[in-house]
Design a protein around this motif. Structure first.
Motif, mmCIF file in Angstrom:
data_model
loop_
_atom_site.group_PDB
_atom_site.id
_atom_site.type_symbol
_atom_site.label_atom_id
_atom_site.label_comp_id
_atom_site.label_asym_id
_atom_site.label_seq_id
_atom_site.Cartn_x
_atom_site.Cartn_y
_atom_site.Cartn_z
ATOM 1 N N ASN A 264 0.829 -1.200 0.000
ATOM 2 C CA ASN A 264 0.000 0.000 0.000
ATOM 3 C C ASN A 264 0.870 1.260 0.000
ATOM 4 N N VAL B 289 -6.677 3.454 -8.764
ATOM 5 C CA VAL B 289 -7.544 2.303 -8.471
ATOM 6 C C VAL B 289 -6.816 1.306 -7.562
ATOM 7 N N ILE C 135 -7.746 0.161 -3.688
ATOM 8 C CA ILE C 135 -7.974 -1.243 -3.315
ATOM 9 C C ILE C 135 -7.055 -1.650 -2.163
ATOM 10 N N ILE D 190 -7.877 -2.841 1.661
ATOM 11 C CA ILE D 190 -7.417 -4.153 2.137
ATOM 12 C C ILE D 190 -6.516 -3.981 3.365
#
Length: 187
Positions: free
Chosen positions: A128, A158, A162, A166
């Motif tokens: 991330n 995008v 995501i 998560i």
């Protein structure tokens, strides 16, 4: 040699101070200068980590300052990008919201469940963070006119969204797991 053990923290503090000129350059739309400064900050992040590990100069202060410097750098860049209309508000809120949830969860566990040890970031959290940094760099490359990475930026937005979700859910799950573990140990 004793004074040198503080060098990694000094580099980290300098990186934190570089946020002022970085934000100013971005606000002035001097994206080439901002890109260069962001790259120098990235290199300095690697250098301070290398020095700390290589010479055993790791310490509690560095373990707090280094990720804080990274978070502040990303928050600064995303804030300016959002202000200028180059970054979606919803993603900014998602990123900040994730970090707020993690801080609140960690604080809750520390005060009401049991003292946490300094945790190593999870793999999903590292991915991330890498995506967020890559997104900042590709936006700066595009805005500086070095190369048009608009399509890549859209995909990174995008993917970042995501992985932010998560990662946030993963930390919430870890928090509940740690809470259960502490409760189990007490009974």
């Amino acid at each position: 040699m004793t004074c040198l053990r503080h060098l990694p923290n000094a580099i980290t503090i300098a990186r934190m101070l570089s946020l002022i000129p970085l934000a100013w350059l971005m606000l002035q739309k001097q994206y080439t200068g901002a890109l260069i400064l962001a790259l120098v900050a990235g290199v300095s992040d690697g250098v301070d980590g290398f020095l700390a590990k290589r010479f055993g100069w790791e310490g509690r202060l560095g373990s707090i300052l280094d990720p804080l410097a990274d978070k502040l750098m990303m928050l600064c860049c995303f804030s300016v990008f959002m202000y200028q209309g180059h970054f979606p508000l919803w993603l900014f809120l998602l990123i900040v919201g994730r970090d707020v949830v993690i801080v609140m969860g960690t604080t809750y566990v520390n005060f009401f469940v049991g003292r946490l040890k300094a945790a190593t970031p999870t793999l999903v959290s590292k991915v991330n963070t890498a995506l967020q940094i890559l997104l900042i760099l590709t936006l700066l490359v595009t805005l500086s006119g070095v190369y048009n990475l608009h399509q890549l930026n859209q995909w990174l937005i995008v993917l970042t969204a995501i992985f932010t979700m998560i990662s946030g859910l993963h930390y919430v799950w870890l928090g509940f797991r740690i809470k259960r573990q502490f409760q189990h140990e007490r009974s």
